[in-house]
Design an enzyme around this catalytic site. Structure first.
Site, PDB file in Angstrom:
ATOM      1  N   ASN A   1      -5.190   9.503   7.639  1.00  0.00           N
ATOM      2  CA  ASN A   1      -6.534   9.078   7.561  1.00  0.00           C
ATOM      3  C   ASN A   1      -6.547   7.442   7.170  1.00  0.00           C
ATOM      4  O   ASN A   1      -5.895   7.343   6.180  1.00  0.00           O
ATOM      5  CB  ASN A   1      -7.395   9.644   6.404  1.00  0.00           C
ATOM      6  CG  ASN A   1      -8.889   9.341   6.222  1.00  0.00           C
ATOM      7  OD1 ASN A   1      -9.267   8.723   7.310  1.00  0.00           O
ATOM      8  ND2 ASN A   1      -9.474   9.714   5.249  1.00  0.00           N
TER       9      ASN A   1
ATOM     10  N   HIS B   1      -5.546  -0.571   5.969  1.00  0.00           N
ATOM     11  CA  HIS B   1      -4.929   0.257   7.082  1.00  0.00           C
ATOM     12  C   HIS B   1      -6.224   0.065   8.299  1.00  0.00           C
ATOM     13  O   HIS B   1      -7.097   1.260   8.599  1.00  0.00           O
ATOM     14  CB  HIS B   1      -4.754   1.764   6.853  1.00  0.00           C
ATOM     15  CG  HIS B   1      -5.797   2.492   5.788  1.00  0.00           C
ATOM     16  ND1 HIS B   1      -7.052   2.514   5.962  1.00  0.00           N
ATOM     17  CD2 HIS B   1      -5.282   3.033   4.699  1.00  0.00           C
ATOM     18  CE1 HIS B   1      -7.558   2.976   4.789  1.00  0.00           C
ATOM     19  NE2 HIS B   1      -6.509   3.557   3.984  1.00  0.00           N
TER      20      HIS B   1
ATOM     21  N   ASP C   1       1.353   2.693   3.941  1.00  0.00           N
ATOM     22  CA  ASP C   1       0.556   3.615   3.460  1.00  0.00           C
ATOM     23  C   ASP C   1       1.168   4.819   3.050  1.00  0.00           C
ATOM     24  O   ASP C   1       0.866   5.891   3.361  1.00  0.00           O
ATOM     25  CB  ASP C   1      -0.970   3.907   4.360  1.00  0.00           C
ATOM     26  CG  ASP C   1      -1.865   4.817   3.749  1.00  0.00           C
ATOM     27  OD1 ASP C   1      -1.636   4.822   2.506  1.00  0.00           O
ATOM     28  OD2 ASP C   1      -2.832   5.212   4.465  1.00  0.00           O
TER      29      ASP C   1
ATOM     30  N   HIS D   1       0.931  -1.171  -0.043  1.00  0.00           N
ATOM     31  CA  HIS D   1       0.067  -0.126   0.245  1.00  0.00           C
ATOM     32  C   HIS D   1       0.848   1.252  -0.073  1.00  0.00           C
ATOM     33  O   HIS D   1       1.312   1.661   1.107  1.00  0.00           O
ATOM     34  CB  HIS D   1      -0.935   0.028   1.166  1.00  0.00           C
ATOM     35  CG  HIS D   1      -1.786   0.907   1.093  1.00  0.00           C
ATOM     36  ND1 HIS D   1      -3.074   0.999   1.897  1.00  0.00           N
ATOM     37  CD2 HIS D   1      -1.960   2.200   0.671  1.00  0.00           C
ATOM     38  CE1 HIS D   1      -3.687   2.052   1.632  1.00  0.00           C
ATOM     39  NE2 HIS D   1      -3.304   2.851   1.011  1.00  0.00           N
TER      40      HIS D   1
END
Ligand code: ZN
Length: 437
Positions: free
Chosen positions: A281, A233, A308, A62
């Site tokens: 986020n 996530h 992420d 990711h």
């Protein structure tokens, strides 16, 4: 291409339950042999791995590489160099680029442009056209072009019927759908986790329910469609419990967690003096959530660790908390952050093979890509780690174009010291030696 003989390392290969001292012979870009006292018959270059750990190349499933469209934040080359520097041999790049990666041409662009990059880049196609959540993108054509999964990551798929159709269609072509679970109405206007800290700081919160409500919906939909769903996530205790239950019911669900959700809580916002590098986020959650994420990682509910990696230019982050974009750049810190948790003994049951599984073998399996194993015949993608070496997180030294990390200044024990992709050394002693340009 020169052959390589990696001698005397502690070889950890979760795909074969291997954790033993061994040599590895690499030739023609593939693992030729793994065993004791291998002979150097082909005059291979010898890497002395005595005292080091040798693992299948790490895979970050990711990342956001911002290319095309926002190359001032990152591009495929800087992002792959950052990956190689961080010990990653492959990354999966999300589709929220400009233009959006919702078309086979964009999938081809990423593959062509990253062909000579330091690490392998696997494109994730958009699930809906323009990430607008209105109309399904052409998943079949993108999959043929090489997309390894489909996601509107950054945005939830709000329309439940669209999600049902997408999962149903994906089942037919055996495609993986990755979801960013967030109810935008419950999350609206939120800056951080909704809880006691947000009340004290007077910042609008994003409740855990925003993630859990959407996740629960998708876990119910997948019961009628079948298909493979990967939860990006995961950040709350309730989400961990939902995934745990879904797995016990036999649903094909996998999940990932980020290092920042494992290591930080909403208190980091207060303690950092509202540093926008803590704005992400899903938001950094409570200590209760953080503990539940570790529990989920250790008991197998959470399959993978992913960064992420969300690079932003300092100018974008250097604004008031309310206006800053969300995201943490993690490619060059993820492995050392996790190794430091391991070597410090803070997490009692965290074993090194488990960590490597979550960062290599599991993501390879979820994405269905080569790697994650040192089985002879597989691509020679490897990471060599020095568990005793320390480093201080210093974003100004990064290969990434961005600097946005809440971990700057942290002293960490455990460092990747060599990254090998397809039998080529792309990083040695922190220096990326092949950038493809
Ligand atoms: Zn996301």
């Amino acid at each position: 291409m020169k052959s390589l003989l990696i001698k005397g390392g502690r070889v950890i290969d979760p795909s074969r339950n291997l954790d033993d001292t061994a040599d590895i012979l690499i030739s023609n870009g593939s693992v030729e042999a793994v065993g004791k006292n291998l002979k150097n018959s082909s005059e291979a270059e010898v890497i002395n791995a005595d005292g080091l750990v040798v693992t299948p190349g790490l895979i970050d499933m990711h990342v956001h590489l911002r290319d095309p469209g926002q190359e001032y934040k990152e591009d495929l080359f800087s992002g792959s160099r950052a990956a190689a520097a961080g010990g990653f041999t492959a990354v999966a790049a999300m589709a929220n680029t400009d233009p959006v990666g919702d078309d086979p041409a964009l999938i081809n662009y990423i593959q062509d442009r990253s062909r000579h990059a330091a690490a392998r880049v696997y494109p994730v196609g958009a699930l809906t056209k323009g990430l607008e959540g209105k109309e399904m993108a052409e998943l079949g054509r993108m999959k043929k072009a090489g997309a390894v999964a489909f996601s509107d990551d950054g945005k939830p798929v709000v329309n439940s019927m669209l999600m049902r159709n997408a999962l149903h269609y994906a089942t037919g072509i055996d495609a993986l759908i990755i979801v960013h679970e967030e109810d935008p109405f419950l999350a609206a206007g939120g800056m951080m986790h909704e809880g006691s800290v947000s009340s004290i700081l007077g910042l609008r919160g994003i409740p855990a329910a925003a993630e859990e409500a959407m996740l629960a919906r998708d876990l119910i939909i997948i019961k009628i469609t079948g298909g493979r769903l990967h939860i990006a996530h995961v950040s709350t205790a309730g989400s961990v419990e939902l995934v745990r239950r879904a797995k016990s019911e036999g649903l094909q669900v996998t999940a990932e967690v980020t290092p920042h959700h494992l290591l930080l809580t909403d208190r980091a916002i207060k303690n950092s003096g509202y540093s926008t590098n803590t704005k992400v986020n899903p938001p950094l959650r409570s200590e209760h959530d953080r503990q539940a994420l570790w529990e989920g990682l250790l008991d197998g509910t959470i399959d993978a660790i992913a960064s992420d990696h969300a690079p932003h230019h300092p100018d974008d982050k250097d604004v008031e908390y309310d206006f800053a974009p969300c995201g943490i750049a993690g490619l060059e810190t993820t492995l050392s952050l996790m190794l430091d948790e391991y070597s410090s003994g803070r997490i009692k049951r965290l074993a090194l093979p488990l960590l490597i599984e979550k960062m290599s073998t599991a993501p390879a399996g979820i994405l269905g890509i080569p790697g994650g194993t040192l089985q002879p015949g597989s691509p020679a993608d490897l990471t060599i780690i020095d568990l005793n070496r320390t480093m201080t997180v210093n974003p100004s030294d990064w290969y990434s174009k961005s600097r946005n990390t809440p971990f700057a200044g942290r002293r960490l024990t455990g460092v990747p010291i060599c990254t090998i992709v397809g039998g080529r050394i792309v990083m040695k002693e922190g220096v990326v030696t092949e950038n493809g340009q």
